[in-house]
Design a protein around this motif. Structure first.
Motif, PDB file in Angstrom:
ATOM      1  N   LYS A  41      -1.753 -45.225  -7.311  1.00 53.03           N
ATOM      2  CA  LYS A  41      -3.178 -44.984  -7.511  1.00 53.03           C
ATOM      3  C   LYS A  41      -3.501 -44.660  -8.960  1.00 53.03           C
ATOM      4  O   LYS A  41      -4.426 -45.200  -9.539  1.00 53.03           O
ATOM      5  CB  LYS A  41      -3.656 -43.864  -6.580  1.00 53.03           C
ATOM      6  N   GLY A  42      -2.732 -43.731  -9.544  1.00 56.16           N
ATOM      7  CA  GLY A  42      -2.899 -43.441 -10.954  1.00 56.16           C
ATOM      8  C   GLY A  42      -4.282 -42.998 -11.346  1.00 56.16           C
ATOM      9  O   GLY A  42      -4.770 -43.312 -12.427  1.00 56.16           O
ATOM     10  N   LYS A  43      -4.983 -42.271 -10.482  1.00 59.37           N
ATOM     11  CA  LYS A  43      -6.321 -41.820 -10.830  1.00 59.37           C
ATOM     12  C   LYS A  43      -6.433 -40.330 -10.581  1.00 59.37           C
ATOM     13  O   LYS A  43      -5.674 -39.739  -9.809  1.00 59.37           O
ATOM     14  CB  LYS A  43      -7.378 -42.571 -10.018  1.00 59.37           C
ATOM     15  N   SER A  44      -7.383 -39.691 -11.232  1.00 55.02           N
ATOM     16  CA  SER A  44      -7.554 -38.255 -11.070  1.00 55.02           C
ATOM     17  C   SER A  44      -8.031 -37.948  -9.661  1.00 55.02           C
ATOM     18  O   SER A  44      -8.743 -38.712  -9.038  1.00 55.02           O
ATOM     19  CB  SER A  44      -8.570 -37.736 -12.087  1.00 55.02           C
ATOM     20  N   GLN A  45      -7.630 -36.789  -9.148  1.00 54.41           N
ATOM     21  CA  GLN A  45      -7.974 -36.405  -7.784  1.00 54.41           C
ATOM     22  C   GLN A  45      -8.851 -35.157  -7.798  1.00 54.41           C
ATOM     23  O   GLN A  45      -8.631 -34.226  -8.568  1.00 54.41           O
ATOM     24  CB  GLN A  45      -6.691 -36.117  -6.981  1.00 54.41           C
ATOM     25  N   ASN A  46      -9.808 -35.149  -6.926  1.00 52.92           N
ATOM     26  CA  ASN A  46     -10.640 -33.961  -6.758  1.00 52.92           C
ATOM     27  C   ASN A  46      -9.812 -32.892  -6.071  1.00 52.92           C
ATOM     28  O   ASN A  46      -8.947 -33.186  -5.268  1.00 52.92           O
ATOM     29  CB  ASN A  46     -11.855 -34.323  -5.904  1.00 52.92           C
TER      30      ASN A  46
ATOM     31  N   PHE B  11      -6.843 -32.437   3.793  1.00 56.56           N
ATOM     32  CA  PHE B  11      -7.696 -32.559   4.980  1.00 56.56           C
ATOM     33  C   PHE B  11      -6.931 -32.097   6.217  1.00 56.56           C
ATOM     34  O   PHE B  11      -5.894 -32.660   6.562  1.00 56.56           O
ATOM     35  CB  PHE B  11      -8.161 -34.000   5.174  1.00 56.56           C
ATOM     36  N   VAL B  12      -7.454 -31.057   6.861  1.00 57.12           N
ATOM     37  CA  VAL B  12      -6.857 -30.542   8.091  1.00 57.12           C
ATOM     38  C   VAL B  12      -7.930 -30.506   9.175  1.00 57.12           C
ATOM     39  O   VAL B  12      -8.993 -29.917   8.984  1.00 57.12           O
ATOM     40  CB  VAL B  12      -6.268 -29.126   7.903  1.00 57.12           C
ATOM     41  N   SER B  13      -7.645 -31.142  10.298  1.00 59.72           N
ATOM     42  CA  SER B  13      -8.564 -31.151  11.425  1.00 59.72           C
ATOM     43  C   SER B  13      -8.005 -30.256  12.532  1.00 59.72           C
ATOM     44  O   SER B  13      -6.850 -30.415  12.940  1.00 59.72           O
ATOM     45  CB  SER B  13      -8.750 -32.582  11.945  1.00 59.72           C
ATOM     46  N   VAL B  14      -8.821 -29.315  13.000  1.00 60.18           N
ATOM     47  CA  VAL B  14      -8.430 -28.437  14.097  1.00 60.18           C
ATOM     48  C   VAL B  14      -9.244 -28.828  15.327  1.00 60.18           C
ATOM     49  O   VAL B  14     -10.469 -28.700  15.332  1.00 60.18           O
ATOM     50  CB  VAL B  14      -8.664 -26.953  13.752  1.00 60.18           C
ATOM     51  N   TYR B  15      -8.553 -29.319  16.327  1.00 58.60           N
ATOM     52  CA  TYR B  15      -9.198 -29.802  17.550  1.00 58.60           C
ATOM     53  C   TYR B  15      -9.284 -28.665  18.565  1.00 58.60           C
ATOM     54  O   TYR B  15      -8.291 -28.035  18.898  1.00 58.60           O
ATOM     55  CB  TYR B  15      -8.375 -30.959  18.109  1.00 58.60           C
ATOM     56  N   TYR B  16     -10.500 -28.393  19.064  1.00 57.44           N
ATOM     57  CA  TYR B  16     -10.710 -27.357  20.070  1.00 57.44           C
ATOM     58  C   TYR B  16     -11.504 -27.986  21.207  1.00 57.44           C
ATOM     59  O   TYR B  16     -12.712 -28.198  21.098  1.00 57.44           O
ATOM     60  CB  TYR B  16     -11.459 -26.176  19.445  1.00 57.44           C
ATOM     61  N   GLY B  17     -10.827 -28.326  22.306  1.00 58.88           N
ATOM     62  CA  GLY B  17     -11.470 -29.012  23.415  1.00 58.88           C
ATOM     63  C   GLY B  17     -12.127 -28.074  24.405  1.00 58.88           C
ATOM     64  O   GLY B  17     -12.042 -26.852  24.304  1.00 58.88           O
ATOM     65  N   GLY B  18     -12.806 -28.676  25.379  1.00 66.51           N
ATOM     66  CA  GLY B  18     -13.391 -27.903  26.456  1.00 66.51           C
ATOM     67  C   GLY B  18     -14.855 -27.570  26.314  1.00 66.51           C
ATOM     68  O   GLY B  18     -15.352 -26.651  26.972  1.00 66.51           O
ATOM     69  N   TRP B  19     -15.608 -28.316  25.484  1.00 68.04           N
ATOM     70  CA  TRP B  19     -17.019 -27.996  25.242  1.00 68.04           C
ATOM     71  C   TRP B  19     -17.979 -28.912  26.008  1.00 68.04           C
ATOM     72  O   TRP B  19     -19.172 -28.932  25.727  1.00 68.04           O
ATOM     73  CB  TRP B  19     -17.313 -28.057  23.736  1.00 68.04           C
ATOM     74  N   ASP B  20     -17.463 -29.633  26.985  1.00 63.98           N
ATOM     75  CA  ASP B  20     -18.305 -30.526  27.777  1.00 63.98           C
ATOM     76  C   ASP B  20     -18.828 -29.778  29.005  1.00 63.98           C
ATOM     77  O   ASP B  20     -18.430 -30.044  30.136  1.00 63.98           O
ATOM     78  CB  ASP B  20     -17.495 -31.754  28.186  1.00 63.98           C
TER      79      ASP B  20
ATOM     80  N   ASP C 145      -7.414 -41.822  -0.248  1.00 57.12           N
ATOM     81  CA  ASP C 145      -7.880 -41.534  -1.600  1.00 57.12           C
ATOM     82  C   ASP C 145      -6.925 -40.620  -2.362  1.00 57.12           C
ATOM     83  O   ASP C 145      -6.683 -40.825  -3.547  1.00 57.12           O
ATOM     84  CB  ASP C 145      -9.256 -40.869  -1.524  1.00 57.12           C
ATOM     85  N   ARG C 146      -6.356 -39.637  -1.687  1.00 57.21           N
ATOM     86  CA  ARG C 146      -5.543 -38.633  -2.375  1.00 57.21           C
ATOM     87  C   ARG C 146      -4.073 -39.001  -2.481  1.00 57.21           C
ATOM     88  O   ARG C 146      -3.403 -38.619  -3.434  1.00 57.21           O
ATOM     89  CB  ARG C 146      -5.668 -37.282  -1.661  1.00 57.21           C
ATOM     90  N   GLY C 147      -3.538 -39.693  -1.476  1.00 54.63           N
ATOM     91  CA  GLY C 147      -2.115 -39.997  -1.488  1.00 54.63           C
ATOM     92  C   GLY C 147      -1.268 -38.762  -1.226  1.00 54.63           C
ATOM     93  O   GLY C 147      -1.760 -37.702  -0.852  1.00 54.63           O
ATOM     94  N   ILE C 148       0.034 -38.884  -1.432  1.00 53.57           N
ATOM     95  CA  ILE C 148       0.985 -37.797  -1.176  1.00 53.57           C
ATOM     96  C   ILE C 148       1.166 -36.951  -2.425  1.00 53.57           C
ATOM     97  O   ILE C 148       1.213 -37.457  -3.538  1.00 53.57           O
ATOM     98  CB  ILE C 148       2.351 -38.364  -0.737  1.00 53.57           C
TER      99      ILE C 148
END
Length: 444
Positions: free
Chosen positions: A43-48, A298-307, A156-159
Protein backbone atom coordinates in the motif's frame (compact mmCIF):
# COMPACT_ATOMS: atom_id res chain seq x y z
CA UNK A 1 -33.63 -20.07 22.08
CA UNK A 2 -29.96 -19.03 21.81
CA UNK A 3 -29.85 -15.23 21.45
CA UNK A 4 -26.57 -15.42 19.55
CA UNK A 5 -27.80 -17.90 16.95
CA UNK A 6 -31.52 -17.37 16.40
CA UNK A 7 -33.69 -14.71 14.86
CA UNK A 8 -37.44 -14.11 14.72
CA UNK A 9 -37.77 -16.57 11.85
CA UNK A 10 -36.51 -19.32 14.16
CA UNK A 11 -33.56 -20.06 11.92
CA UNK A 12 -30.16 -21.07 13.21
CA UNK A 13 -27.12 -19.42 11.70
CA UNK A 14 -26.20 -22.57 9.78
CA UNK A 15 -29.60 -22.42 8.07
CA UNK A 16 -29.20 -18.86 6.79
CA UNK A 17 -28.96 -18.18 3.09
CA UNK A 18 -25.23 -17.87 2.54
CA UNK A 19 -24.08 -15.63 -0.27
CA UNK A 20 -20.56 -14.41 -1.02
CA UNK A 21 -17.39 -14.40 1.03
CA UNK A 22 -19.14 -13.08 4.12
CA UNK A 23 -20.33 -16.63 4.73
CA UNK A 24 -16.79 -17.64 5.71
CA UNK A 25 -17.52 -16.39 9.22
CA UNK A 26 -13.94 -15.35 9.95
CA UNK A 27 -10.50 -16.70 9.15
CA UNK A 28 -7.63 -18.18 11.10
CA UNK A 29 -4.70 -15.88 11.70
CA UNK A 30 -2.38 -17.90 9.48
CA UNK A 31 -4.95 -17.78 6.68
CA UNK A 32 -5.18 -14.01 6.95
CA UNK A 33 -1.41 -13.61 6.97
CA UNK A 34 -1.12 -15.82 3.93
CA UNK A 35 -3.84 -14.14 1.91
CA UNK A 36 -2.57 -10.67 2.68
CA UNK A 37 1.05 -11.28 1.77
CA UNK A 38 1.01 -9.19 -1.39
CA UNK A 39 -1.26 -6.39 -0.20
CA UNK A 40 -0.04 -5.78 3.34
CA UNK A 41 3.28 -4.34 2.21
CA UNK A 42 2.23 -2.84 -1.12
CA UNK A 43 0.00 0.00 0.00
CA UNK A 44 2.77 2.42 0.90
CA UNK A 45 0.41 5.16 2.02
CA UNK A 46 -0.11 7.02 5.27
CA UNK A 47 -2.71 5.58 7.63
CA UNK A 48 -5.18 7.37 9.83
CA UNK A 49 -4.76 6.59 13.51
CA UNK A 50 -8.44 6.44 14.48
CA UNK A 51 -9.71 3.05 15.65
CA UNK A 52 -13.33 1.94 15.83
CA UNK A 53 -15.30 -0.23 18.26
CA UNK A 54 -18.64 -1.11 16.70
CA UNK A 55 -21.17 -2.67 19.08
CA UNK A 56 -23.83 -4.53 17.13
CA UNK A 57 -27.15 -5.11 18.96
CA UNK A 58 -28.46 -7.85 16.72
CA UNK A 59 -32.20 -8.11 16.26
CA UNK A 60 -33.06 -4.41 16.28
CA UNK A 61 -32.97 -2.63 19.67
CA UNK A 62 -36.00 -0.63 20.72
CA UNK A 63 -35.50 3.12 20.54
CA UNK A 64 -38.32 3.69 23.05
CA UNK A 65 -36.67 1.67 25.80
CA UNK A 66 -33.18 3.09 25.19
CA UNK A 67 -32.39 6.56 23.87
CA UNK A 68 -35.75 7.94 22.70
CA UNK A 69 -38.44 7.42 25.38
CA UNK A 70 -41.85 8.98 24.89
CA UNK A 71 -43.16 9.55 28.44
CA UNK A 72 -46.09 11.70 27.28
CA UNK A 73 -47.37 9.21 24.70
CA UNK A 74 -50.31 6.86 25.41
CA UNK A 75 -49.39 3.77 27.44
CA UNK A 76 -49.66 1.43 24.44
CA UNK A 77 -46.91 3.52 22.84
CA UNK A 78 -44.71 4.62 25.75
CA UNK A 79 -44.58 1.11 27.27
CA UNK A 80 -43.97 0.12 30.88
CA UNK A 81 -40.76 2.01 31.61
CA UNK A 82 -40.23 5.57 32.77
CA UNK A 83 -37.40 7.92 31.85
CA UNK A 84 -34.41 9.44 33.60
CA UNK A 85 -32.70 12.77 33.00
CA UNK A 86 -29.22 12.62 31.51
CA UNK A 87 -26.16 14.71 32.35
CA UNK A 88 -27.54 17.23 29.85
CA UNK A 89 -30.51 19.08 31.27
CA UNK A 90 -33.74 18.44 29.40
CA UNK A 91 -32.56 15.24 27.70
CA UNK A 92 -34.05 11.98 28.95
CA UNK A 93 -33.24 8.31 28.32
CA UNK A 94 -34.97 5.14 29.48
CA UNK A 95 -34.86 4.71 33.25
CA UNK A 96 -33.02 1.40 32.90
CA UNK A 97 -29.86 2.92 31.38
CA UNK A 98 -28.93 5.32 34.22
CA UNK A 99 -25.16 4.93 33.78
CA UNK A 100 -25.36 5.81 30.11
CA UNK A 101 -27.53 8.79 31.07
CA UNK A 102 -24.83 10.00 33.49
CA UNK A 103 -22.07 9.62 30.90
CA UNK A 104 -24.00 11.27 28.07
CA UNK A 105 -21.46 14.11 28.04
CA UNK A 106 -19.09 11.71 26.25
CA UNK A 107 -21.18 10.80 23.20
CA UNK A 108 -23.89 11.80 20.75
CA UNK A 109 -27.21 10.06 20.09
CA UNK A 110 -28.69 10.23 16.60
CA UNK A 111 -32.45 9.74 16.85
CA UNK A 112 -33.23 10.22 13.19
CA UNK A 113 -31.64 7.46 11.10
CA UNK A 114 -34.28 5.72 8.99
CA UNK A 115 -34.59 3.36 6.04
CA UNK A 116 -37.07 0.99 4.40
CA UNK A 117 -35.36 -2.38 4.86
CA UNK A 118 -37.70 -3.80 7.49
CA UNK A 119 -36.32 -7.31 7.95
CA UNK A 120 -33.17 -8.59 9.62
CA UNK A 121 -31.29 -9.73 6.54
CA UNK A 122 -31.81 -6.56 4.53
CA UNK A 123 -31.56 -4.18 7.49
CA UNK A 124 -28.32 -5.72 8.70
CA UNK A 125 -26.77 -5.47 5.24
CA UNK A 126 -27.80 -1.83 4.84
CA UNK A 127 -26.40 -0.69 8.19
CA UNK A 128 -23.21 -2.78 7.94
CA UNK A 129 -22.30 -1.77 4.39
CA UNK A 130 -24.13 1.48 3.64
CA UNK A 131 -25.87 -0.15 0.70
CA UNK A 132 -29.31 -1.76 0.41
CA UNK A 133 -29.44 -5.27 -0.99
CA UNK A 134 -29.88 -5.16 -4.80
CA UNK A 135 -32.54 -7.87 -4.61
CA UNK A 136 -35.08 -8.73 -1.91
CA UNK A 137 -33.73 -11.11 0.72
CA UNK A 138 -35.39 -13.17 3.44
CA UNK A 139 -35.64 -12.02 7.03
CA UNK A 140 -33.10 -14.57 8.20
CA UNK A 141 -30.73 -14.11 5.26
CA UNK A 142 -26.99 -14.14 5.92
CA UNK A 143 -25.89 -12.18 2.86
CA UNK A 144 -23.24 -9.87 1.50
CA UNK A 145 -23.42 -7.95 -1.75
CA UNK A 146 -20.91 -5.28 -0.71
CA UNK A 147 -17.93 -5.09 1.67
CA UNK A 148 -18.72 -4.33 5.31
CA UNK A 149 -17.20 -1.37 7.11
CA UNK A 150 -14.83 -3.64 9.04
CA UNK A 151 -13.53 -5.28 5.88
CA UNK A 152 -13.05 -1.92 4.15
CA UNK A 153 -11.02 -0.66 7.11
CA UNK A 154 -8.94 -3.85 7.00
CA UNK A 155 -8.36 -3.34 3.27
CA UNK A 156 -7.38 0.27 3.81
CA UNK A 157 -5.09 -0.23 6.81
CA UNK A 158 -3.46 -3.59 6.12
CA UNK A 159 -1.47 -5.51 8.75
CA UNK A 160 0.59 -3.80 11.41
CA UNK A 161 2.78 -5.54 13.99
CA UNK A 162 1.30 -8.88 12.99
CA UNK A 163 -2.08 -8.06 14.56
CA UNK A 164 -5.36 -8.53 12.68
CA UNK A 165 -6.89 -5.33 11.34
CA UNK A 166 -10.50 -6.49 11.74
CA UNK A 167 -11.67 -8.48 14.76
CA UNK A 168 -15.21 -9.62 15.52
CA UNK A 169 -16.33 -11.25 18.76
CA UNK A 170 -17.97 -13.70 19.46
CA UNK A 171 -19.02 -14.06 15.81
CA UNK A 172 -19.34 -12.12 12.60
CA UNK A 173 -22.65 -10.40 11.99
CA UNK A 174 -24.73 -11.49 8.99
CA UNK A 175 -23.28 -8.95 6.57
CA UNK A 176 -19.94 -8.30 8.25
CA UNK A 177 -17.83 -9.91 5.54
CA UNK A 178 -15.54 -8.65 2.74
CA UNK A 179 -17.50 -9.63 -0.39
CA UNK A 180 -15.42 -8.79 -3.49
CA UNK A 181 -12.47 -7.45 -1.50
CA UNK A 182 -11.51 -11.05 -0.80
CA UNK A 183 -11.29 -13.52 2.06
CA UNK A 184 -8.13 -11.93 3.41
CA UNK A 185 -10.29 -9.08 4.71
CA UNK A 186 -12.77 -11.24 6.60
CA UNK A 187 -12.74 -10.67 10.36
CA UNK A 188 -10.57 -12.59 12.77
CA UNK A 189 -13.31 -14.10 14.96
CA UNK A 190 -12.77 -14.55 18.69
CA UNK A 191 -15.39 -17.08 19.72
CA UNK A 192 -14.03 -17.70 23.19
CA UNK A 193 -15.71 -16.06 26.21
CA UNK A 194 -13.31 -13.62 27.94
CA UNK A 195 -15.37 -13.93 31.11
CA UNK A 196 -14.48 -17.63 31.38
CA UNK A 197 -11.77 -18.94 33.66
CA UNK A 198 -8.46 -19.44 31.87
CA UNK A 199 -9.61 -17.50 28.79
CA UNK A 200 -7.25 -17.93 25.83
CA UNK A 201 -7.68 -16.94 22.19
CA UNK A 202 -7.13 -19.84 19.86
CA UNK A 203 -4.61 -19.09 17.09
CA UNK A 204 -2.90 -16.51 19.30
CA UNK A 205 -2.10 -18.65 22.34
CA UNK A 206 1.09 -20.68 22.09
CA UNK A 207 0.20 -24.39 21.79
CA UNK A 208 1.86 -26.58 24.41
CA UNK A 209 3.12 -28.79 21.59
CA UNK A 210 5.46 -26.09 20.27
CA UNK A 211 6.92 -24.63 23.45
CA UNK A 212 10.58 -24.90 24.33
CA UNK A 213 13.18 -26.50 22.10
CA UNK A 214 10.55 -28.26 20.01
CA UNK A 215 9.54 -24.91 18.49
CA UNK A 216 12.86 -24.83 16.66
CA UNK A 217 11.83 -27.81 14.60
CA UNK A 218 10.38 -25.95 11.63
CA UNK A 219 8.58 -28.97 10.23
CA UNK A 220 6.87 -29.52 13.55
CA UNK A 221 6.04 -25.82 13.77
CA UNK A 222 4.38 -26.03 10.36
CA UNK A 223 2.30 -29.01 11.45
CA UNK A 224 1.18 -27.31 14.66
CA UNK A 225 0.32 -24.04 12.96
CA UNK A 226 -1.75 -26.05 10.51
CA UNK A 227 -3.89 -27.23 13.41
CA UNK A 228 -4.59 -23.63 14.44
CA UNK A 229 -6.55 -22.89 11.27
CA UNK A 230 -10.29 -22.37 11.45
CA UNK A 231 -10.78 -22.98 7.73
CA UNK A 232 -8.83 -24.97 5.21
CA UNK A 233 -6.26 -23.86 2.65
CA UNK A 234 -8.67 -24.34 -0.25
CA UNK A 235 -10.93 -21.55 1.04
CA UNK A 236 -7.92 -19.34 1.68
CA UNK A 237 -6.74 -19.97 -1.91
CA UNK A 238 -3.36 -21.12 -0.68
CA UNK A 239 -1.73 -24.09 -2.42
CA UNK A 240 1.39 -23.92 -0.24
CA UNK A 241 2.56 -27.30 1.00
CA UNK A 242 5.82 -26.35 2.73
CA UNK A 243 6.94 -23.86 5.33
CA UNK A 244 7.03 -20.39 3.80
CA UNK A 245 6.84 -16.72 4.67
CA UNK A 246 3.24 -16.98 5.81
CA UNK A 247 4.12 -19.48 8.48
CA UNK A 248 7.14 -17.44 9.45
CA UNK A 249 4.69 -14.61 10.17
CA UNK A 250 2.50 -17.04 12.07
CA UNK A 251 5.52 -18.07 14.11
CA UNK A 252 6.27 -14.45 14.95
CA UNK A 253 2.66 -13.85 15.88
CA UNK A 254 2.35 -16.62 18.45
CA UNK A 255 5.62 -15.49 20.01
CA UNK A 256 4.79 -11.79 19.85
CA UNK A 257 4.73 -10.18 23.29
CA UNK A 258 2.44 -7.46 21.93
CA UNK A 259 -0.10 -9.95 20.64
CA UNK A 260 -0.01 -12.02 23.80
CA UNK A 261 -0.44 -8.94 25.99
CA UNK A 262 -3.36 -7.62 23.94
CA UNK A 263 -5.41 -10.76 24.46
CA UNK A 264 -4.41 -11.33 28.08
CA UNK A 265 -7.46 -9.77 29.71
CA UNK A 266 -6.49 -11.33 33.06
CA UNK A 267 -3.89 -8.59 33.42
CA UNK A 268 -6.64 -6.01 33.82
CA UNK A 269 -7.25 -4.89 37.42
CA UNK A 270 -10.20 -6.66 39.02
CA UNK A 271 -11.77 -3.28 39.71
CA UNK A 272 -11.73 -2.43 36.00
CA UNK A 273 -13.18 -5.79 35.02
CA UNK A 274 -15.96 -5.35 37.56
CA UNK A 275 -16.87 -1.96 36.11
CA UNK A 276 -17.55 -3.49 32.70
CA UNK A 277 -19.64 -6.26 34.21
CA UNK A 278 -18.67 -9.85 34.91
CA UNK A 279 -20.48 -11.25 31.90
CA UNK A 280 -19.52 -12.14 28.34
CA UNK A 281 -20.67 -8.84 26.83
CA UNK A 282 -18.96 -6.61 29.37
CA UNK A 283 -15.67 -8.47 29.11
CA UNK A 284 -15.80 -8.42 25.30
CA UNK A 285 -16.09 -4.64 25.45
CA UNK A 286 -13.02 -4.57 27.69
CA UNK A 287 -11.18 -6.85 25.27
CA UNK A 288 -12.16 -4.52 22.42
CA UNK A 289 -10.64 -1.59 24.29
CA UNK A 290 -7.40 -3.54 24.80
CA UNK A 291 -7.22 -4.49 21.13
CA UNK A 292 -7.79 -1.00 19.80
CA UNK A 293 -5.22 0.43 22.19
CA UNK A 294 -2.49 -1.81 20.74
CA UNK A 295 -3.44 -0.82 17.20
CA UNK A 296 -6.25 -3.06 15.91
CA UNK A 297 -8.22 -0.52 13.81
CA UNK A 298 -11.67 -2.14 13.79
CA UNK A 299 -13.28 -4.33 16.45
CA UNK A 300 -16.90 -5.44 16.24
CA UNK A 301 -18.64 -6.68 19.39
CA UNK A 302 -21.74 -8.71 18.60
CA UNK A 303 -24.51 -8.73 21.24
CA UNK A 304 -27.54 -10.76 20.15
CA UNK A 305 -31.02 -11.13 21.53
CA UNK A 306 -32.62 -7.75 20.71
CA UNK A 307 -35.45 -9.07 18.54
CA UNK A 308 -38.08 -8.48 21.22
CA UNK A 309 -41.37 -9.53 19.64
CA UNK A 310 -42.53 -10.73 23.04
CA UNK A 311 -41.61 -10.20 26.68
CA UNK A 312 -39.65 -7.05 25.88
CA UNK A 313 -40.04 -5.36 29.24
CA UNK A 314 -39.16 -8.41 31.30
CA UNK A 315 -36.07 -9.26 29.25
CA UNK A 316 -34.84 -5.69 28.96
CA UNK A 317 -35.26 -4.99 32.67
CA UNK A 318 -33.61 -8.22 33.80
CA UNK A 319 -30.60 -8.61 31.51
CA UNK A 320 -30.42 -6.73 28.20
CA UNK A 321 -30.52 -3.14 29.44
CA UNK A 322 -28.48 -3.61 32.65
CA UNK A 323 -25.67 -5.27 30.69
CA UNK A 324 -25.77 -2.71 27.91
CA UNK A 325 -25.89 0.16 30.40
CA UNK A 326 -23.04 -1.05 32.58
CA UNK A 327 -20.77 -2.18 29.76
CA UNK A 328 -21.16 0.77 27.40
CA UNK A 329 -20.92 3.39 30.16
CA UNK A 330 -17.79 1.68 31.48
CA UNK A 331 -16.26 1.64 28.00
CA UNK A 332 -16.88 5.34 27.40
CA UNK A 333 -15.62 6.35 30.85
CA UNK A 334 -12.61 4.04 30.65
CA UNK A 335 -11.54 5.33 27.24
CA UNK A 336 -11.95 8.89 28.48
CA UNK A 337 -9.96 8.29 31.68
CA UNK A 338 -7.15 6.61 29.73
CA UNK A 339 -6.94 9.41 27.17
CA UNK A 340 -7.98 7.06 24.36
CA UNK A 341 -11.41 8.45 23.52
CA UNK A 342 -10.14 11.00 21.03
CA UNK A 343 -8.49 8.21 19.03
CA UNK A 344 -11.33 5.70 19.31
CA UNK A 345 -14.70 5.93 17.59
CA UNK A 346 -17.40 4.04 19.49
CA UNK A 347 -20.63 3.13 17.68
CA UNK A 348 -23.61 1.23 19.09
CA UNK A 349 -26.62 0.23 16.96
CA UNK A 350 -28.71 -2.53 15.42
CA UNK A 351 -30.49 -2.98 12.11
CA UNK A 352 -33.59 -0.91 12.96
CA UNK A 353 -35.87 0.26 15.78
CA UNK A 354 -39.15 -1.21 17.04
CA UNK A 355 -42.82 -0.53 16.38
CA UNK A 356 -44.58 2.33 18.18
CA UNK A 357 -47.36 0.21 19.62
CA UNK A 358 -46.68 -2.57 22.09
CA UNK A 359 -48.14 -5.80 20.67
CA UNK A 360 -50.34 -8.39 22.39
CA UNK A 361 -47.27 -10.35 23.55
CA UNK A 362 -45.78 -7.36 25.42
CA UNK A 363 -43.23 -6.87 22.66
CA UNK A 364 -42.51 -4.59 19.74
CA UNK A 365 -42.03 -5.64 16.11
CA UNK A 366 -39.63 -4.47 13.37
CA UNK A 367 -39.66 -0.77 12.55
CA UNK A 368 -37.05 0.71 10.22
CA UNK A 369 -38.58 4.19 10.00
CA UNK A 370 -36.99 5.36 13.25
CA UNK A 371 -33.96 4.19 15.20
CA UNK A 372 -31.40 5.54 17.63
CA UNK A 373 -27.64 5.26 17.16
CA UNK A 374 -25.01 6.03 19.78
CA UNK A 375 -21.69 7.49 18.57
CA UNK A 376 -18.81 8.87 20.61
CA UNK A 377 -15.09 9.51 20.54
CA UNK A 378 -12.86 10.52 17.61
CA UNK A 379 -13.99 14.12 17.88
CA UNK A 380 -17.73 13.41 18.07
CA UNK A 381 -19.22 16.04 20.40
CA UNK A 382 -20.58 14.83 23.71
CA UNK A 383 -24.02 15.52 25.15
CA UNK A 384 -25.64 16.04 21.76
CA UNK A 385 -28.94 14.82 20.36
CA UNK A 386 -29.08 14.79 16.56
CA UNK A 387 -32.47 14.78 14.88
CA UNK A 388 -35.78 13.70 16.37
CA UNK A 389 -38.81 11.49 15.94
CA UNK A 390 -42.40 12.67 16.15
CA UNK A 391 -44.16 12.94 19.52
CA UNK A 392 -45.12 9.26 19.49
CA UNK A 393 -41.85 7.99 17.97
CA UNK A 394 -43.40 6.71 14.76
CA UNK A 395 -41.11 8.40 12.26
CA UNK A 396 -37.82 10.25 12.14
CA UNK A 397 -39.07 13.70 11.19
CA UNK A 398 -36.28 16.14 11.93
CA UNK A 399 -32.82 16.18 10.36
CA UNK A 400 -33.35 12.69 8.92
CA UNK A 401 -30.31 10.66 7.88
CA UNK A 402 -29.94 7.44 5.87
CA UNK A 403 -27.56 4.48 6.36
CA UNK A 404 -25.43 5.89 3.53
CA UNK A 405 -24.87 9.05 5.57
CA UNK A 406 -24.03 7.07 8.69
CA UNK A 407 -21.53 4.88 6.83
CA UNK A 408 -19.94 7.80 4.99
CA UNK A 409 -19.44 9.58 8.31
CA UNK A 410 -17.68 6.58 9.87
CA UNK A 411 -15.35 6.21 6.88
CA UNK A 412 -14.52 9.91 6.97
CA UNK A 413 -13.76 9.74 10.70
CA UNK A 414 -11.31 6.93 9.94
CA UNK A 415 -9.60 8.75 7.10
CA UNK A 416 -11.20 6.75 4.28
CA UNK A 417 -12.65 8.44 1.20
CA UNK A 418 -16.25 7.23 1.15
CA UNK A 419 -16.71 8.42 -2.46
CA UNK A 420 -13.82 6.41 -3.87
CA UNK A 421 -14.46 3.82 -6.55
CA UNK A 422 -13.49 0.21 -5.85
CA UNK A 423 -13.13 -2.52 -8.45
CA UNK A 424 -14.37 -6.09 -8.31
CA UNK A 425 -12.16 -8.98 -9.50
CA UNK A 426 -13.96 -8.61 -12.85
CA UNK A 427 -12.84 -4.94 -12.88
CA UNK A 428 -16.37 -3.65 -12.40
CA UNK A 429 -16.28 -0.19 -10.77
CA UNK A 430 -18.35 0.23 -7.59
CA UNK A 431 -18.47 3.35 -5.47
CA UNK A 432 -17.76 2.62 -1.82
CA UNK A 433 -20.75 4.64 -0.59
CA UNK A 434 -23.30 5.83 -3.11
CA UNK A 435 -24.67 9.35 -2.49
CA UNK A 436 -23.72 9.40 1.18
CA UNK A 437 -23.57 12.79 2.90
CA UNK A 438 -21.77 13.47 6.13
CA UNK A 439 -23.72 13.82 9.37
CA UNK A 440 -22.35 17.29 10.00
CA UNK A 441 -23.14 17.28 13.72
CA UNK A 442 -20.55 14.54 14.25
CA UNK A 443 -17.81 16.87 13.01
CA UNK A 444 -18.68 19.97 15.01
Amino acid sequence: MDALKRNCAGMARRDFLQVGLGALGGLAMTDILRARAEVATAKGKSQNDIRCILVWLDGGPTHYETFDPKPDAPKEVRGEFGSVETSVKGVHFCEHIPNLAKSFDKYTVIRSIAHKQNNHGAGNHYMMTGRPTPVPVGCGAFVTFHPSMGSVVAWDRGIKDGLPSYVSTPRMSRSGGPNFLGAQYAPFVIKENPDSKGFKVRDVSIPESIVGDRAENRRELRANLDRLQRINDKIANDPAVSLDGFYEQGYRLVYSEKAQAAFDIAKEPEKTRDKYGRNDFGQRLLLARRLTEVGVPFVSVYYGGWDHHRGLFKTCKKTALPRLDQGMAALMNDLSDRGSLEDTLVVCLGEFGRTPKVNKDAGRDHWSFAMSVMMGGAGVPGGQIVGATDVKGYYANENVYAPEDFTASIYTKMGIDHAQVLHTPADRPIQLVDKGRLIKELFA
